[in-house]
Design a protein around this motif. Structure first.
Motif, PDB file in Angstrom:
ATOM      1  N   SER A 157       0.838  -1.189   0.000  1.00  0.00           N
ATOM      2  CA  SER A 157       0.000   0.000   0.000  1.00  0.00           C
ATOM      3  C   SER A 157       0.876   1.244   0.000  1.00  0.00           C
ATOM      4  O   SER A 157       2.096   1.169   0.191  1.00  0.00           O
ATOM      5  N   ALA A 158       0.236   2.416  -0.182  1.00  0.00           N
ATOM      6  CA  ALA A 158       0.985   3.678  -0.147  1.00  0.00           C
ATOM      7  C   ALA A 158       1.646   3.880   1.209  1.00  0.00           C
ATOM      8  O   ALA A 158       2.773   4.380   1.304  1.00  0.00           O
ATOM      9  N   ALA A 159       0.950   3.479   2.284  1.00  0.00           N
ATOM     10  CA  ALA A 159       1.536   3.619   3.618  1.00  0.00           C
ATOM     11  C   ALA A 159       2.746   2.704   3.786  1.00  0.00           C
ATOM     12  O   ALA A 159       3.757   3.094   4.382  1.00  0.00           O
ATOM     13  N   GLU A 160       2.656   1.476   3.259  1.00  0.00           N
ATOM     14  CA  GLU A 160       3.791   0.551   3.361  1.00  0.00           C
ATOM     15  C   GLU A 160       4.978   1.047   2.543  1.00  0.00           C
ATOM     16  O   GLU A 160       6.135   0.935   2.975  1.00  0.00           O
ATOM     17  N   ILE A 161       4.700   1.612   1.368  1.00  0.00           N
ATOM     18  CA  ILE A 161       5.780   2.166   0.551  1.00  0.00           C
ATOM     19  C   ILE A 161       6.454   3.317   1.290  1.00  0.00           C
ATOM     20  O   ILE A 161       7.685   3.429   1.318  1.00  0.00           O
ATOM     21  N   SER A 162       5.645   4.172   1.924  1.00  0.00           N
ATOM     22  CA  SER A 162       6.225   5.270   2.687  1.00  0.00           C
ATOM     23  C   SER A 162       7.033   4.764   3.870  1.00  0.00           C
ATOM     24  O   SER A 162       8.050   5.352   4.239  1.00  0.00           O
ATOM     25  N   SER A 163       6.606   3.648   4.459  1.00  0.00           N
ATOM     26  CA  SER A 163       7.374   3.088   5.576  1.00  0.00           C
ATOM     27  C   SER A 163       8.746   2.615   5.097  1.00  0.00           C
ATOM     28  O   SER A 163       9.734   2.717   5.827  1.00  0.00           O
ATOM     29  N   LEU A 164       8.808   2.105   3.869  1.00  0.00           N
ATOM     30  CA  LEU A 164      10.108   1.716   3.308  1.00  0.00           C
ATOM     31  C   LEU A 164      11.008   2.933   3.140  1.00  0.00           C
ATOM     32  O   LEU A 164      12.199   2.894   3.473  1.00  0.00           O
ATOM     33  N   PHE A 165      10.436   4.024   2.632  1.00  0.00           N
ATOM     34  CA  PHE A 165      11.221   5.250   2.481  1.00  0.00           C
ATOM     35  C   PHE A 165      11.696   5.749   3.847  1.00  0.00           C
ATOM     36  O   PHE A 165      12.809   6.265   3.988  1.00  0.00           O
ATOM     37  N   PHE A 203      13.679  18.398   1.834  1.00  0.00           N
ATOM     38  CA  PHE A 203      12.428  18.594   1.105  1.00  0.00           C
ATOM     39  C   PHE A 203      12.435  17.856  -0.226  1.00  0.00           C
ATOM     40  O   PHE A 203      11.380  17.480  -0.746  1.00  0.00           O
ATOM     41  N   ASP A 204      13.622  17.638  -0.780  1.00  0.00           N
ATOM     42  CA  ASP A 204      13.730  16.933  -2.052  1.00  0.00           C
ATOM     43  C   ASP A 204      13.317  15.471  -1.951  1.00  0.00           C
ATOM     44  O   ASP A 204      13.277  14.767  -2.967  1.00  0.00           O
ATOM     45  N   ALA A 205      13.015  15.009  -0.735  1.00  0.00           N
ATOM     46  CA  ALA A 205      12.514  13.641  -0.581  1.00  0.00           C
ATOM     47  C   ALA A 205      11.229  13.427  -1.380  1.00  0.00           C
ATOM     48  O   ALA A 205      10.886  12.291  -1.724  1.00  0.00           O
ATOM     49  N   ILE A 229       8.828  14.203   5.878  1.00  0.00           N
ATOM     50  CA  ILE A 229       8.149  14.252   4.584  1.00  0.00           C
ATOM     51  C   ILE A 229       7.471  12.914   4.283  1.00  0.00           C
ATOM     52  O   ILE A 229       6.297  12.866   3.879  1.00  0.00           O
ATOM     53  N   PHE A 230       8.193  11.814   4.482  1.00  0.00           N
ATOM     54  CA  PHE A 230       7.630  10.500   4.204  1.00  0.00           C
ATOM     55  C   PHE A 230       6.419  10.208   5.106  1.00  0.00           C
ATOM     56  O   PHE A 230       5.410   9.681   4.645  1.00  0.00           O
TER      57      PHE A 230
END
Length: 371
Positions: free
Chosen positions: A27-35, A217-219, A335-336
């Motif tokens: 999910s989008a949340a899981e992808i953000s957790s990876l970041f 911020f470039d994240a 940001i993530f």
């Protein structure tokens, strides 16, 4: 240096790894957790790697970094699942931490020894531009390679390209001597010197905060593929829109070292407006404005890094630069986390528009500082 930057960024997985994660079922949340895992790894290792670079050989760290990144990409390629993605980001984050601060310190010190330190902004800007050119090439090749061999072919090519950075790093010049004191004493002394520089120089402190803010911020560029897909284009066209934004960053890198000073604040404010308008348009044409914005952000980041290098000493250069990198990772985690939370209620367009607000605040702070 240019070849090292090229192989570091010639990763065919770049334009599609967020899509790879999504197609694996994340999910989008899981992808953000990876970041977030990526950034947490970076800021945990950021300052220790800077200390290591100041005490021992900077060239050796730059040689080790590609090995770690390549191992991470190999995990993604042959074991595509959430644990492997997380472990890959840990390895990639470790490799990035070894490079961050180390390359800048090596380049500035070698230029200083040749009494050519005024060329730093131009050379680093061009190195970043070469890196983004490598990303452009990777973006252009990702579609055909994906069609021909799938994600595995992209991963194998990414591992091979990253490993080419090892012999390039071994050939980099390094005229400084190796640390001769015991590691504990050297680490402690360099760390004290670095903190003393930051505490004792308001100019260095302001530049450090500015570099951390702009780089952090470039994240948002990690979500550019998702923004491109949200415009309604097909899977084959989305990488081209990512390519457009990368081209903007490349131009910003090549222009680094020109038009600095009072132009920074208004340029950042204008770029923030471009980002908000382009992202909210919901159309592929709006990505042109997004590309302009990211180009200006790159130009401003290199200028801030050059000002920071001018204000710190060689003995703790990598350490202080890594402190800025630490701040960058802290901002990136925020940001993530913000993107993950916001994705529950809205799409990429509004989230990118909201990300323009910090740039406006930085522009306002720069304007007040100039006055």
């Amino acid at each position: 240096m240019y070849a090292y930057a090229f192989f570091d960024d010639f990763v065919l997985l770049y334009p599609v790894y967020a899509v790879l994660f999504a197609e694996t079922g994340l999910s989008a949340a899981e992808i953000s957790s990876l970041f977030a895992i990526w950034s947490v790894t970076g800021f945990v290792l950021e300052v220790p790697s800077g200390l290591w670079a100041d005490v021992y050989s900077r060239r050796r760290l730059l040689t080790l970094a590609p090995l770690l990144s390549a191992a991470g990409f190999a995990l993604w390629t042959f074991l595509p699942c959430y644990p492997s993605f997380a472990a890959g980001f840990v390895l990639w984050g470790a490799g990035s931490a070894l490079r961050s601060g180390t390359l800048q310190a090596l380049v500035y010190e070698e230029l200083s020894r040749a009494r050519a330190q005024d060329s730093y902004a131009r050379l680093i800007g061009r190195a970043r531009a070469v890196g983004t050119t490598a990303v452009l090439a990777a973006d252009a090749l990702a579609g055909p390679v994906l069609a021909a061999g799938g994600y595995r072919a992209l991963g194998i090519a990414s591992v091979a390209a990253t490993l080419l950075g090892v012999p390039v790093a071994m050939a980099l010049p390094e005229s400084r001597g190796q640390g001769e004191e015991t590691p504990d004493e050297s680490f402690a002394a360099v760390l004290r010197e670095g903190f003393a520089e930051v505490r004792g120089s308001p100019g260095a402190r302001r530049c450090l905060v500015l570099v951390a803010a702009l780089s952090g911020f470039d994240a948002m560029d990690e979500y550019v593929p998702l923004l491109a897909r949200s415009t309604g284009v097909g899977p084959a066209v989305a990488p081209l829109l990512v390519l457009l934004v990368t081209a903007g960053v490349t131009v910003g890198g090549f222009l680094a070292g020109r038009g600095q000073g009072r132009a920074a604040a208004p340029a950042l404010a204008l770029a923030a407006c471009c980002l908000a308008v382009g992202a909210m348009s919901g159309r592929a044409a709006g990505m042109v404005l997004v590309a302009v914005a990211f180009g200006v952000f790159q130009w401003a980041t290199v200028a801030a890094d050059a000002r920071l290098q001018e204000r710190i000493a060689d003995g703790s250069r990598a350490t202080v630069t890594s402190m800025a990198g630490f701040g960058t990772e802290v901002v990136a985690v925020v940001i993530f986390a913000g993107y993950a939370a916001g994705s529950r209620w809205t799409g990429p367009g509004p989230l990118f528009a909201l990300a323009a607000v910090p740039y406006v605040l930085v522009a306002a702070a720069l304007g007040r500082s100039r006055r």
